[in-house]
Design an enzyme around this catalytic site. Sequence first.
Site, mmCIF file in Angstrom:
data_model
loop_
_atom_site.group_PDB
_atom_site.id
_atom_site.type_symbol
_atom_site.label_atom_id
_atom_site.label_comp_id
_atom_site.label_asym_id
_atom_site.label_seq_id
_atom_site.Cartn_x
_atom_site.Cartn_y
_atom_site.Cartn_z
ATOM 1 N N TYR A 136 0.619 -1.339 0.015
ATOM 2 C CA TYR A 136 0.093 0.237 0.179
ATOM 3 C C TYR A 136 0.972 1.485 -0.190
ATOM 4 O O TYR A 136 1.647 1.471 1.043
ATOM 5 C CB TYR A 136 -0.418 -0.078 1.166
ATOM 6 C CG TYR A 136 -2.416 0.634 0.960
ATOM 7 C CD1 TYR A 136 -2.264 2.094 0.626
ATOM 8 C CD2 TYR A 136 -2.145 1.069 2.373
ATOM 9 C CE1 TYR A 136 -3.241 2.814 0.721
ATOM 10 C CE2 TYR A 136 -4.069 1.342 2.278
ATOM 11 C CZ TYR A 136 -3.893 2.546 1.372
ATOM 12 O OH TYR A 136 -5.065 3.785 1.898
ATOM 13 N N LYS A 164 -1.844 -1.113 -3.910
ATOM 14 C CA LYS A 164 -2.273 0.122 -4.220
ATOM 15 C C LYS A 164 -1.592 1.034 -4.255
ATOM 16 O O LYS A 164 -1.228 1.679 -3.662
ATOM 17 C CB LYS A 164 -3.386 -0.373 -2.827
ATOM 18 C CG LYS A 164 -4.375 0.787 -2.800
ATOM 19 C CD LYS A 164 -5.105 0.820 -1.695
ATOM 20 C CE LYS A 164 -6.582 1.853 -0.692
ATOM 21 N NZ LYS A 164 -6.581 1.366 -0.029
#
Length: 296
Positions: A136, A164
């Site tokens: 992320y 992400k």
Amino acid sequence: MAITWKGVFPALTTKFTAADELDLTLFSRNLDAQLEAGVEGIILGGSLGEASVITTEEKATLVKHAVKQIAGRVPVVINIAEGATREALRQATLAEEWGASGLMLLPPMRYKSDARETVEYFRTIARSTSLPIMLYNNPVDYKTEITLDMFEELSAEKNIEAVKESTRDVTNVIRMQNRFGDRFKILCGVDTLTLEELVTGADGLVAGLVCAFPVETVKLYKLIKAGKIQEALPLYRWFMPLLELDIHPKLVQYIKLAETRAGIGSEYVRAPRLTLVGEERERILKVIDHAIATRP
């Protein structure tokens, strides 16, 4: 279960009762709505899932419940957001035991690690598990950027498969592809950049407002990936005031209110968060109710 890392992955909210316990009945109702809309994976225990205030036992309950309900139709990904490498390693081990299909992994929390420390943190966790991992990358909210050079170092870890992408820099999608080709799958992590990042080559999206509007989110994704941009634009324009609820510090309260109005959630949050009141609640309700009244 292998993960293709494409399509819509809802970052599901954690449903609570008025007594501040997990509401698995409501969780199941929302999960059914996501599956019926055609999502291609789910993420549990993320920022939107109030990761910082749910216990390990509650994570176990959520993962096991989701795995049972989904019954292999889509992968179940659990988020790891810890301050200590030791605890992150424990969470990764537990995730496998619970039956999760993959991990979403944030940089170390609270302590701002430098590049060497961040790479070592990710590498250590990746080597401890057989589960596929999505990193992320959100330097805006978490203050640690995973740079291209860091991805270069981490490319040797085969189970680090995706990112992400939440840098807010749309051109980072191009930079990742120019440098790594398809080595890392890229999922847009900012709702308000959905069209832009999918058009520039992102493989999917980790979405927030999908929690309340799964049908519209999946439809938008499919139109864009099919190259039907002129058909997608009216839907995207309608969606934008809602998508902006995802980029506010109170995204949890805002999106839970949207879920409630859509009939697949409740407003209950866990302290120190508080449910919305007064002018703020009325202002957000106006956005949500107008969207519901004019939904395509």
